[in-house]
Design a protein around this motif. Sequence first.
Motif, mmCIF file in Angstrom:
data_model
loop_
_atom_site.group_PDB
_atom_site.id
_atom_site.type_symbol
_atom_site.label_atom_id
_atom_site.label_comp_id
_atom_site.label_asym_id
_atom_site.label_seq_id
_atom_site.Cartn_x
_atom_site.Cartn_y
_atom_site.Cartn_z
ATOM 1 N N ASP A 1 0.819 -1.207 0.000
ATOM 2 C CA ASP A 1 0.000 0.000 0.000
ATOM 3 C C ASP A 1 0.855 1.260 0.000
ATOM 4 O OD1 ASP A 1 -2.746 -0.843 0.025
ATOM 5 O OD2 ASP A 1 -2.406 -1.626 2.041
ATOM 6 N N ILE A 2 0.421 2.257 -0.748
ATOM 7 C CA ILE A 2 0.939 3.616 -0.647
ATOM 8 C C ILE A 2 0.044 4.344 0.353
ATOM 9 C CG2 ILE A 2 1.380 5.774 -1.870
ATOM 10 C CD1 ILE A 2 1.699 4.119 -4.433
ATOM 11 N N LEU A 3 0.642 4.973 1.354
ATOM 12 C CA LEU A 3 -0.118 5.576 2.448
ATOM 13 C C LEU A 3 -0.251 7.085 2.266
ATOM 14 C CD1 LEU A 3 1.540 3.620 5.401
ATOM 15 C CD2 LEU A 3 -0.515 3.009 4.084
ATOM 16 N N ALA A 4 -1.354 7.625 2.797
ATOM 17 C CA ALA A 4 -1.623 9.056 2.668
ATOM 18 C C ALA A 4 -0.768 9.892 3.614
ATOM 19 C CB ALA A 4 -3.105 9.338 2.933
ATOM 20 N N ARG A 5 -0.279 9.290 4.710
ATOM 21 C CA ARG A 5 0.516 10.020 5.699
ATOM 22 C C ARG A 5 1.631 9.113 6.212
ATOM 23 N NH1 ARG A 5 -4.531 10.402 6.964
ATOM 24 N NH2 ARG A 5 -4.339 9.050 8.794
ATOM 25 N N PRO A 6 2.701 9.681 6.739
ATOM 26 C CA PRO A 6 3.812 8.875 7.250
ATOM 27 C C PRO A 6 3.534 8.339 8.647
ATOM 28 C CG PRO A 6 4.339 11.191 7.470
ATOM 29 C CD PRO A 6 3.018 11.130 6.756
ATOM 30 N N GLU A 7 2.555 7.459 8.735
ATOM 31 C CA GLU A 7 2.214 6.872 10.026
ATOM 32 C C GLU A 7 1.539 5.530 9.804
ATOM 33 O OE1 GLU A 7 -2.030 8.873 11.151
ATOM 34 O OE2 GLU A 7 -0.287 10.221 11.217
ATOM 35 N N GLY B 1 10.547 3.985 10.063
ATOM 36 C CA GLY B 1 10.388 5.255 9.374
ATOM 37 C C GLY B 1 9.578 5.122 8.098
ATOM 38 N N PHE B 2 9.442 6.244 7.398
ATOM 39 C CA PHE B 2 8.678 6.301 6.160
ATOM 40 C C PHE B 2 9.452 7.119 5.130
ATOM 41 C CE2 PHE B 2 5.679 5.416 9.468
ATOM 42 C CZ PHE B 2 4.763 4.542 8.905
ATOM 43 N N VAL B 3 9.140 6.873 3.869
ATOM 44 C CA VAL B 3 9.767 7.586 2.760
ATOM 45 C C VAL B 3 8.674 8.238 1.929
ATOM 46 C CG1 VAL B 3 11.157 7.362 0.671
ATOM 47 C CG2 VAL B 3 11.714 5.996 2.682
ATOM 48 N N ARG B 4 8.863 9.502 1.610
ATOM 49 C CA ARG B 4 7.894 10.174 0.743
ATOM 50 C C ARG B 4 8.242 9.882 -0.708
ATOM 51 N NH1 ARG B 4 7.774 16.418 1.287
ATOM 52 N NH2 ARG B 4 9.337 16.331 -0.381
ATOM 53 N N ILE B 5 7.238 9.436 -1.485
ATOM 54 C CA ILE B 5 7.452 9.133 -2.904
ATOM 55 C C ILE B 5 6.645 10.057 -3.805
ATOM 56 C CG2 ILE B 5 7.963 6.717 -2.380
ATOM 57 C CD1 ILE B 5 5.164 6.026 -3.471
ATOM 58 N N GLY B 6 5.899 10.986 -3.219
ATOM 59 C CA GLY B 6 5.095 11.937 -3.972
ATOM 60 C C GLY B 6 4.285 12.768 -2.997
ATOM 61 N N ASP B 7 3.576 13.752 -3.492
ATOM 62 C CA ASP B 7 2.758 14.588 -2.622
ATOM 63 C C ASP B 7 1.653 13.749 -1.989
ATOM 64 O OD1 ASP B 7 4.285 16.740 -3.345
ATOM 65 O OD2 ASP B 7 2.880 17.485 -4.859
ATOM 66 N N GLY B 8 1.669 13.662 -0.654
ATOM 67 C CA GLY B 8 0.669 12.871 0.043
ATOM 68 C C GLY B 8 0.792 11.387 -0.213
ATOM 69 N N GLN B 9 2.015 10.907 -0.505
ATOM 70 C CA GLN B 9 2.240 9.490 -0.812
ATOM 71 C C GLN B 9 3.494 9.014 -0.077
ATOM 72 O OE1 GLN B 9 2.534 9.498 -5.080
ATOM 73 N NE2 GLN B 9 0.331 9.753 -5.383
ATOM 74 N N TYR B 10 3.334 7.967 0.746
ATOM 75 C CA TYR B 10 4.430 7.483 1.585
ATOM 76 C C TYR B 10 4.476 5.960 1.567
ATOM 77 C CZ TYR B 10 4.331 12.244 3.393
ATOM 78 O OH TYR B 10 4.359 13.609 3.496
ATOM 79 N N LEU B 11 5.687 5.429 1.724
ATOM 80 C CA LEU B 11 5.897 3.995 1.902
ATOM 81 C C LEU B 11 6.708 3.776 3.172
ATOM 82 C CD1 LEU B 11 6.873 2.714 -1.674
ATOM 83 C CD2 LEU B 11 4.723 2.309 -0.466
ATOM 84 N N PRO B 12 6.411 2.708 3.928
ATOM 85 C CA PRO B 12 7.273 2.375 5.065
ATOM 86 C C PRO B 12 8.678 2.036 4.577
ATOM 87 C CG PRO B 12 5.174 1.200 5.184
ATOM 88 C CD PRO B 12 5.242 1.807 3.819
ATOM 89 N N THR B 13 9.681 2.466 5.307
ATOM 90 C CA THR B 13 11.058 2.144 4.942
ATOM 91 C C THR B 13 11.272 0.639 4.868
ATOM 92 O OG1 THR B 13 11.789 4.162 6.048
ATOM 93 C CG2 THR B 13 13.469 2.511 5.589
ATOM 94 N N SER B 14 10.523 -0.114 5.663
ATOM 95 C CA SER B 14 10.708 -1.563 5.745
ATOM 96 C C SER B 14 10.352 -2.295 4.462
ATOM 97 C CB SER B 14 9.871 -2.129 6.898
ATOM 98 O OG SER B 14 8.491 -1.835 6.702
ATOM 99 N N VAL B 15 9.589 -1.676 3.539
ATOM 100 C CA VAL B 15 9.198 -2.372 2.310
ATOM 101 C C VAL B 15 10.162 -2.083 1.169
ATOM 102 C CG1 VAL B 15 6.778 -2.251 3.002
ATOM 103 C CG2 VAL B 15 7.675 -0.561 1.381
ATOM 104 N N LEU B 16 11.191 -1.275 1.416
ATOM 105 C CA LEU B 16 12.151 -0.929 0.378
ATOM 106 C C LEU B 16 13.448 -1.693 0.590
ATOM 107 C CD1 LEU B 16 11.521 2.923 0.239
ATOM 108 C CD2 LEU B 16 10.674 1.183 -1.350
ATOM 109 N N GLY B 17 14.071 -2.106 -0.512
ATOM 110 C CA GLY B 17 15.281 -2.906 -0.422
ATOM 111 C C GLY B 17 16.495 -2.133 0.033
ATOM 112 N N GLY B 18 16.441 -0.837 0.032
ATOM 113 C CA GLY B 18 17.564 0.002 0.433
ATOM 114 C C GLY B 18 17.297 1.423 0.000
ATOM 115 N N LEU B 19 17.952 2.375 0.661
ATOM 116 C CA LEU B 19 17.763 3.783 0.357
ATOM 117 C C LEU B 19 19.095 4.422 -0.004
ATOM 118 C CD1 LEU B 19 15.342 4.855 3.245
ATOM 119 C CD2 LEU B 19 14.749 4.411 0.853
ATOM 120 N N PRO B 20 19.088 5.443 -0.854
ATOM 121 C CA PRO B 20 20.327 6.173 -1.142
ATOM 122 C C PRO B 20 20.906 6.757 0.139
ATOM 123 C CG PRO B 20 18.588 6.761 -2.702
ATOM 124 C CD PRO B 20 17.943 5.951 -1.635
ATOM 125 N N THR B 21 22.211 6.735 0.262
ATOM 126 C CA THR B 21 22.850 7.210 1.490
ATOM 127 C C THR B 21 22.688 8.711 1.687
ATOM 128 O OG1 THR B 21 24.940 7.415 0.281
ATOM 129 C CG2 THR B 21 24.535 5.345 1.453
#
Length: 552
Positions: free
Chosen positions: A350-356, A383-403
């Motif tokens: 799911d893409i979430l509406a808020r970082p929570e 934590g959460f990552v913003r992928i667009g306006d009003g669009q967030y993903l939990p950090t746990s569902v991503l394979g890695g983040l840019p440093t």
Amino acid sequence: MRRITRTGLRSVGLLVAAGAFCAVAVVPAAATEPVTSWQPELSEGTGPGVVVDDGGARFDPATAVGAPVEDGDAEASADPVEVVPTGLLTLEPHTLDAPTREVRSELVSDTPSGSSATIDVRGRKASGGWTEWIPAENDRTELPEAAREVQGRLVLTATEDARPTVREVTLSATPTTETETGPLTEAAARSYSVFATREGLVGGTTANGHKIVPRDRFVALPSRRALSGKGKTDYSVKVCAPNGRCAIAPVWDIGPWNTKDDYWNPSSQREMWKDLQQGVPQAAAARNGHNGGKDQFGRRVANPAGIDLGDGIFWDVLGLKDNSQVQVDYLWTGSQKLSAVRIGDEPDTDILARPEAGAESVGIAVNTTEVPVQCTHGDGDGGFVRIGDGQYLPTSVLGGLPTDLPGCDAGDAPADPAGDPADPAGDPADPADGPAVPGDAPAGEPGEPAAGDAPAGDSTGPTAAPEDATVAPAGGTPAAGTDDAPGSAPGSAPGSAPDGAPGSAPDGAPGSAPDGAPGSVPDGAPGSVPDGAPQAGAPIPGSAQRAPSGVR
């Protein structure tokens, strides 16, 4: 690319022999720039319509997919389009010692009259993604930017008993003085408002060999240049409906209408239709008279579609009930930071509406797709990552983040998009709710019976959209059909079918999304379907009228 047939090989041998007797007359060739050559192992390639044995890569009619004939006079093309079986064999990538922008190709092949063997080439960009597949012309492919990793894809076509075989592929890369450094500033992916139709065709096969299942989640674009391999997500889009719901999904098929219409590219780079403005699909321009109102195969264009959506994207994720204008981001075209979704065996997240935790879903991202990451909220897996306006993903569902991914500014989380809980769906008569979207009418009263899903591809012909129909633009890019988008055309397909028409499905039917399931539309959210009402819309007129890309 250069093709060496059996006759050609015999000629080469004669020339070598002649050279042995006339060596004194040979003038040494001028020194040329050094190149790196390699021969990909055909047995390590993958894809539909090709089998590899000791004789080489042979066209396989049992697993080939259908594609329209792309030679001859389009004005004389039959309707339905004549289909030629096609095979694609994606070869293993090769890493070079020095970057290149020019790759030459040579095929040792047997191509009986009525068959063909060609090759597409792509390179790995400095940002980590791939360039588009570029068809070789006159033995040569020019990549859009310097790359150290290069990959080829064989394209075999056959008619009746004329079946090609490729015994050997040689690719040669010319080093370039250009570096692989990325852009100084990140560029967002190209984004255009285009008309979307539903793919349907359940049980058929897409251009990359994927078997279409009920409620499938992928998209089709009208160019082979951005076709991902079977099960791959090299080329993905973010598509957003006027109701605000979005899906990030891979490109697994070719269509609608055309097969050489990479309209998202600059006009000078388009494979066809270089006279059209960037961002305008040829089908949209045809609705305004371009090419006599016909597609590349001479068919009369019945709707201005620039993208097809798998049924699960169309119905369950975006909540659409009819063809609609949508906003599409072509994610491989940007240079922004990307991170891959990694959620094990789950199909999407799911893409979430808020970082929570527990925030409402505003869409989905298909597993393994690479999503644009802008900034972070919180640390670690919580934590959460913003992928667009009003669009967030939990950090746990991503394979890695840019440093170097920055933190989001405090207070950037948007307010609850659901609005007034007393009026979740909005009052259609209230001007504040914005323009009505064609086809976004209620799906029917709760409790009405609904027929089962109609067989895929049962449309008998294109149905023209009303000339006076209008669509609401999605996002800030001019919608097709506005004065700001020359060559585009207004119009949507006729409205949805009456309740209970073939193609609708009752809640709980096989393939339907249960309430609260990932990607399902929350009750009362914009575009949601009332409890008890049919979850699926009727077959969309014209939605299957696309250049056939699979065995239907």
